[in-house]
Design an enzyme around this catalytic site. Structure first.
Site, short mmCIF file in Angstrom:
data_model
loop_
_atom_site.label_atom_id
_atom_site.label_comp_id
_atom_site.label_asym_id
_atom_site.label_seq_id
_atom_site.Cartn_x
_atom_site.Cartn_y
_atom_site.Cartn_z
N LYS A 116 0.82 -1.21 0.00
CA LYS A 116 0.00 0.00 0.00
C LYS A 116 0.86 1.27 0.00
CE LYS A 116 -4.25 -2.10 1.00
NZ LYS A 116 -3.91 -3.41 1.50
C1 LIG Z 1 -4.58 -4.54 1.01
C2 LIG Z 1 -3.85 -5.83 0.95
C3 LIG Z 1 -4.23 -6.85 0.08
C4 LIG Z 1 -5.46 -6.76 -0.79
O1 LIG Z 1 -5.31 -5.79 -1.80
P1 LIG Z 1 -6.61 -5.22 -2.55
O2 LIG Z 1 -6.10 -4.11 -3.37
O3 LIG Z 1 -7.57 -4.78 -1.49
O4 LIG Z 1 -7.16 -6.35 -3.36
C5 LIG Z 1 -3.47 -8.00 0.04
N1 LIG Z 1 -2.39 -8.15 0.84
C6 LIG Z 1 -2.00 -7.19 1.69
C7 LIG Z 1 -0.81 -7.44 2.55
C8 LIG Z 1 -2.70 -6.00 1.78
O5 LIG Z 1 -2.31 -5.05 2.63
#
Ligand SMILES: *Cc1c(COP(=O)(O)O)cnc(C)c1O
Length: 482
Positions: A116
């Site tokens: 993120k």
């Molecule tokens: C947010 C997240 C996901 C999922 O990603 P999306 O964009 O919501 O599909 C998967 N793994 C981790 C570690 C995350 O932080």
């Protein structure tokens, strides 16, 4: 480039307007009017990647979608965001091999050790730039099951003109995640632990955002994965991954993406629509398999909070996939009226929609390259163990879901490489790593002792009013309603 709402609102907007806005006024999600085509520019983009690196590639992709920030400013923002200092390596998203034809793209070497950061660090710099230009302020209200919240807070801490109010499900994040978020003491960062699950937090954010008078008066914005700028930032690393495992633009690759809200893989969909040669986009889910169910059956059936399982890959513990509407919009040939019927009528009325008999659903596989698979706690343990035993690499629980499903969809003899996106580092989910490997995951030095730091967090019941009240109290001088 102008942006439209998936639910057919007549307005068209520029990037910087939707940057600060979140959901469209009709409840839809923003998408560009068309996807810029780069199929005949891959050689040039590869050259940019090879000679100038990630930030320059980012600037190339961003400028296709952003026409209301001067080019020099946009270049500076990209260069300030994607540095080796912030992301740990010159490559920013280095790709490393596992077994034959299977690769892992490291997206989790930023400040909070999850992918993120890739989008949120850019968002922080875009927000500061645009708010400064407008002489405006923004109060970011977000919901997180862990990684979004910390990534947002680390991206926005100390930024001028921005406050963050971040809701998280009380007691449901890992110890490390709680420590990461709650140890931020910056005056513009407000942690709010809600007595409920992630969807309760998300519902509060939606309710506050739907209160238009409040939203306007208190300048509420969002950084949740429905924000188009976040999705756009994620498009870049599909290109960076592609250039690292191919030599020529005639080659194609597949990606497997550990998925929850469908933001990450939706960026892959956008990259593919732009002409990046992606063969398959493999959706990997955990036991909360609402997306796997859709791609296998054509039925989209969000779960209730009560039916959302707590798993050892908690950032994928999602009952409804908030970005999914974007893909369905494209699947329906961008028919906003049909889309609106599904999401604003059929879904609320009967709790699911069924596209299995719709010819367009069959195209999900052929035309859009989507396939899916699912992973369980036992699969995660086995995968973490096998990757450790074979390659002496520690992978986190979400990446393990990805590797498990990627292995099912990848044929070692295939000439098409499979890239698994590494969405977090193992240290964030140490309890499961210890269960799998019998030892603590390695921890980057800057995180030593983080659990012992002082914390700033307030616990509130799952109440829209109480959250609004807290915002009102914090924002000392609200703007006059216009
Ligand atoms: C947010 C997240 C996901 C999922 O990603 P999306 O964009 O919501 O599909 C998967 N793994 C981790 C570690 C995350 O932080």
């Amino acid at each position: 480039m102008l942006y439209l709402s998936t639910r057919g609102h007549p307005d068209r907007k520029h990037f910087c307007d939707i940057l600060l806005e979140g959901l469209a006024p009709d409840g839809g999600l923003y998408l560009p009017e068309h996807y810029p085509q780069v199929g005949d520019q891959l050689a040039r983009l590869r050259q940019v990647w090879n000679t100038q690196g990630y930030a320059a590639l980012a600037h190339e992709i961003l400028s296709l979608y952003i026409d209301d920030i001067p080019a020099d400013d946009l270049r500076r923002i990209a260069e300030k965001t994607y540095t080796a200092e912030v992301f740990g390596t010159e490559a920013i998203t280095p790709v490393r091999p596992l077994e034959a034809g299977l690769w892992v793209e490291g997206l989790s070497n930023g400040p909070t050790l999850a992918f993120k950061d890739m989008a949120m660090q850019l968002l922080g710099n875009l927000f500061e730039y645009e708010l400064g230009r407008r002489g405006a302020e923004l109060n970011i209200l977000g919901a997180t099951s862990g990684d979004t919240g910390s990534a947002a807070e680390y991206a926005m801490r100390g930024k001028r003109g921005v406050r963050v109010f971040m809701l998280s499900p009380h007691g449901r994040m890992s110890t490390f995640q709680q420590a990461q978020m709650f140890s931020l003491l910056d005056a513009n960062i407000h942690n709010i632990a809600i007595e409920g699950v992630f969807d309760d937090c998300q519902d509060i954010v939606k309710a506050v955002s739907n209160d238009l008078a409040f939203k306007q008066q208190y300048r509420i914005g969002t950084v949740n994965s429905i924000n188009w700028a976040r999705l756009l930032a994620q498009v870049i690393y599909y290109f960076a991954g592609y250039f690292q495992v191919t030599q020529q633009d005639s080659e194609s690759v597949s990606f497997t993406v550990p998925s929850g809200n469908f933001g990450n893989i939706c960026a892959g969909h956008v990259a593919r629509q732009m002409g990046l040669p992606i063969a398959q986009l493999v959706v990997a889910t955990n036991e909360n398999d609402v997306l796997d169910e859709f791609f296998k059956t054509g039925i989209y059936r969000p779960r209730s909070s009560a039916d959302t399982l707590e798993t050892s890959s908690p950032s994928m513990d999602i009952s409804k996939a908030s970005n999914f509407e974007r893909f369905v919009f494209d699947l329906l040939g961008r028919d906003a009226a049909a889309l609106k019927t599904l999401f604003a009528d059929t879904l609320p009325r009967q709790g699911f929609f069924d596209l299995s008999a719709d010819a367009r659903f069959q195209q999900a596989r052929q035309q859009f390259g989507f396939v899916s698979g699912k992973s369980t706690h036992a699969d995660r343990l086995a995968t973490i163990r096998s990757v450790w035993q074979q390659f002496q690499q520690e992978i986190d629980t979400h990446t393990a879901d990805g590797v498990k499903v990627a292995r099912e969809h990848h044929d070692a003899a295939s000439p098409v490489p499979m890239i698994v996106l590494e969405t977090a580092l193992a240290v964030k989910f140490s309890a499961t790593i210890v269960q799998a490997l019998g030892h603590e995951p390695s921890r980057p030095a800057q995180f030593n002792g983080i659990e012992q730091l002082p914390r700033r967090v307030q616990v509130l019941p799952a109440s829209v009013q109480q959250v609004q009240q807290l915002i009102v109290q914090t924002v000392a001088t609200p703007a006059a309603a216009s």
